[in-house]
Design an enzyme around this catalytic site. Structure first.
Site, PDB file in Angstrom:
ATOM      1  N   HIS A 107       0.871  -1.187  -0.029  1.00 37.14           N
ATOM      2  CA  HIS A 107      -0.160   0.220  -0.090  1.00 37.14           C
ATOM      3  C   HIS A 107       1.215   1.350   0.009  1.00 37.14           C
ATOM      4  O   HIS A 107       1.836   1.134   0.617  1.00 37.14           O
ATOM      5  CB  HIS A 107      -1.128   0.009   1.203  1.00 37.14           C
ATOM      6  CG  HIS A 107      -1.856   1.167   1.252  1.00 37.14           C
ATOM      7  ND1 HIS A 107      -1.855   2.474   1.530  1.00 37.14           N
ATOM      8  CD2 HIS A 107      -3.270   0.901   1.110  1.00 37.14           C
ATOM      9  CE1 HIS A 107      -3.030   2.987   1.426  1.00 37.14           C
ATOM     10  NE2 HIS A 107      -3.906   2.165   1.394  1.00 37.14           N
ATOM     11  N   CYS A 142      -3.909   2.662  -4.360  1.00 36.64           N
ATOM     12  CA  CYS A 142      -4.747   3.488  -3.511  1.00 36.64           C
ATOM     13  C   CYS A 142      -4.992   4.828  -4.173  1.00 36.64           C
ATOM     14  O   CYS A 142      -3.807   5.491  -3.634  1.00 36.64           O
ATOM     15  CB  CYS A 142      -4.491   3.445  -1.912  1.00 36.64           C
ATOM     16  SG  CYS A 142      -5.670   4.375  -1.021  1.00 36.64           S
ATOM     17  N   HIS A 160      -7.921   0.240  -3.942  1.00 33.06           N
ATOM     18  CA  HIS A 160      -8.789   1.022  -3.129  1.00 33.06           C
ATOM     19  C   HIS A 160      -9.024   2.290  -3.930  1.00 33.06           C
ATOM     20  O   HIS A 160      -8.241   2.953  -4.364  1.00 33.06           O
ATOM     21  CB  HIS A 160      -8.036   1.430  -1.902  1.00 33.06           C
ATOM     22  CG  HIS A 160      -7.476   0.390  -0.940  1.00 33.06           C
ATOM     23  ND1 HIS A 160      -6.704   0.592   0.108  1.00 33.06           N
ATOM     24  CD2 HIS A 160      -7.452  -0.889  -0.905  1.00 33.06           C
ATOM     25  CE1 HIS A 160      -6.335  -0.603   0.795  1.00 33.06           C
ATOM     26  NE2 HIS A 160      -6.938  -1.706  -0.048  1.00 33.06           N
ATOM     27  N   ASP A 189     -12.886   2.850  -0.486  1.00 31.56           N
ATOM     28  CA  ASP A 189     -12.059   3.188   0.559  1.00 31.56           C
ATOM     29  C   ASP A 189     -12.710   4.269   1.438  1.00 31.56           C
ATOM     30  O   ASP A 189     -13.755   4.482   1.055  1.00 31.56           O
ATOM     31  CB  ASP A 189     -10.486   3.563   0.065  1.00 31.56           C
ATOM     32  CG  ASP A 189      -9.704   3.241   1.123  1.00 31.56           C
ATOM     33  OD1 ASP A 189      -9.713   2.760   2.063  1.00 31.56           O
ATOM     34  OD2 ASP A 189      -8.277   3.837   1.030  1.00 31.56           O
ATOM     35  N   HIS A 190     -12.150   4.701   2.194  1.00 33.45           N
ATOM     36  CA  HIS A 190     -12.702   5.650   3.321  1.00 33.45           C
ATOM     37  C   HIS A 190     -13.918   6.582   2.945  1.00 33.45           C
ATOM     38  O   HIS A 190     -13.850   6.770   1.652  1.00 33.45           O
ATOM     39  CB  HIS A 190     -11.659   6.776   3.907  1.00 33.45           C
ATOM     40  CG  HIS A 190     -10.364   6.341   4.364  1.00 33.45           C
ATOM     41  ND1 HIS A 190      -9.226   7.027   4.713  1.00 33.45           N
ATOM     42  CD2 HIS A 190     -10.030   5.011   4.834  1.00 33.45           C
ATOM     43  CE1 HIS A 190      -8.334   6.188   4.974  1.00 33.45           C
ATOM     44  NE2 HIS A 190      -8.731   4.884   5.122  1.00 33.45           N
ATOM     45  N   TYR A 246     -14.758   4.674   8.283  1.00 29.97           N
ATOM     46  CA  TYR A 246     -15.098   3.545   7.798  1.00 29.97           C
ATOM     47  C   TYR A 246     -16.722   3.205   8.224  1.00 29.97           C
ATOM     48  O   TYR A 246     -17.001   1.993   8.986  1.00 29.97           O
ATOM     49  CB  TYR A 246     -14.091   2.230   8.672  1.00 29.97           C
ATOM     50  CG  TYR A 246     -12.919   2.135   7.689  1.00 29.97           C
ATOM     51  CD1 TYR A 246     -12.850   1.363   6.377  1.00 29.97           C
ATOM     52  CD2 TYR A 246     -11.642   2.934   8.095  1.00 29.97           C
ATOM     53  CE1 TYR A 246     -11.695   1.524   5.662  1.00 29.97           C
ATOM     54  CE2 TYR A 246     -10.689   2.610   7.334  1.00 29.97           C
ATOM     55  CZ  TYR A 246     -10.545   2.116   6.296  1.00 29.97           C
ATOM     56  OH  TYR A 246      -9.448   1.807   5.574  1.00 29.97           O
TER      57      TYR A 246
END
Length: 361
Positions: A207, A245, A272, A317-318, A331
């Site tokens: 990552h 990501c 992501h 993702d977030h 999350y």
């Protein structure tokens, strides 16, 4: 493309797998043994219990995020071989239960870093925020306090307590570690574990650093496309892979995530997808997945992936915190579910467009 959802476990998440089951076209759960101290072997009995729970709820558990790398490995100290052997054993054990991808990072001391966990947005939601100028003058212990207060009494991956208790000691240890030294220690680690990963059929998907530049004078090495070229020059095995990501690497305007995805998605078994808005002073805030809300061109990225018939794993993702949801920072359920539907819609539209072009011909 297989859509997945990151989940922190039945005792460590505000979201249940029955909630996730209601999100269309979501088949994989991205999981980890979050209570496990960093550096210890993940035992087969522990893995079996988690996988059984995931599969009993109708999902697969082929992606793990993360098997964190012990600081001794990053520091290259006398204990690193012990922890590398533990890591290799964990890879072997995970492979016996169908795991295909292990996401990990090589960030010293801190994992992801934000200065606000619930920053207010104009639409009334809140989101993760990074104040670039504030970090320049912030004591790391103040940052730890901010994260701890926002945890909702849940384990925060990358902010393990046993590491935070040694924060002064760790900063002292890294005083003599620059980027070149960290690259040396990464090379030692990746060349040690890749033969095991190859034998077990697992992709080690690194990552990017979050954010993708140095903070608190700590070295960071996975920060842009040049980093990818260097890591593949160190070890060109297919098991030495990427977790692309868009929000982490995309938090720097130096990185064009559309081009990075175009050039490196074939090396990434895991992606992501999230959006961020970057301010003029380099601060950034996370937004909805919708293109117009941030600076990441997720529609173009999904078009690239659809055109190549991407076969890896994707997760939203977030997300923002919506509708008064009480959740782990970044999350929650609602905004990540919205993100999945946006990504599903883009994928379906681009697939239909490809089929339409064939029919015209």
């Amino acid at each position: 493309m297989e859509m997945t959802f990151r989940w922190y476990g039945k005792d460590n998440d505000t979201i249940s797998l029955s909630d996730v089951k209601q999100i269309p076209n979501t088949t994989g759960i991205v999981w980890a043994l979050h209570e496990k101290p960093v550096g210890e072997i993940w035992e087969k009995e522990e893995i079996a219990k988690e996988i059984e729970y995931i599969t009993d709820n109708g999902f697969n558990g082929k992606e793990v995020e993360s098997v964190n790398v012990h600081e001794s490995i990053k520091l290259g100290d006398e204990s690193r071989d012990y922890y590398i052997e533990n890591y290799k054993k964990t890879i072997e054990n995970l492979s016996e239960f169908g795991v295909e991808v292990i996401c990990y990072n090589f960030m010293p001391v801190f994992d992801w870093t934000r200065t606000e966990m619930f920053h207010p947005l104009e639409d009334g939601s809140t989101a993760l925020y990074f104040d670039y100028e504030k970090v320049k003058n912030l004591d790391p212990k103040e940052l730890i306090e901010t994260v701890s207060k926002s945890s909702n009494n849940l384990t925060m991956p990358g902010w393990e307590q046993e590491k935070l208790d040694r924060i002064s000691e760790l900063f002292e240890a890294y005083k003599d570690i620059d980027e070149e030294k960290l690259w040396e220690h990464f090379s030692y680690f990746i060349n040690s574990i890749i033969p095991t990963a190859e034998r077990c059929g697992i992709k080690m998907a690194i990552h990017p650093d979050d954010p993708p530049y140095s903070i608190f004078n700590l070295p960071r090495i996975i920060t842009g496309p040049d980093s990818y070229d260097r890591m593949f020059s160190i070890n060109d095995s297919p098991s030495n892979a990427l977790t692309l990501c868009t929000g982490s690497m995309g938090a720097s305007k130096k990185n064009n995530m559309t081009e990075i995805v175009k050039n490196y998605h074939h090396k990434a078994p895991f992606i992501h997808l999230r959006n961020v808005h970057i301010y003029e002073d380099h601060s950034f805030v996370e937004t909805s997945h919708y293109d117009n809300d941030g600076d990441i061109e997720l529609a173009k990225i999904m078009k690239i992936l659809a055109a190549s018939n991407y076969q890896g794993y994707i997760r939203p993702d977030h997300g923002r915190h919506l509708w008064n949801e009480n959740c782990r920072p970044g999350y929650g359920l609602y905004d990540r579910a919205l993100g999945i539907m946006y990504l599903n819609g883009l994928w379906s539209a681009f697939q239909l467009n490809k089929e339409g072009a064939k029919n015209v011909q």
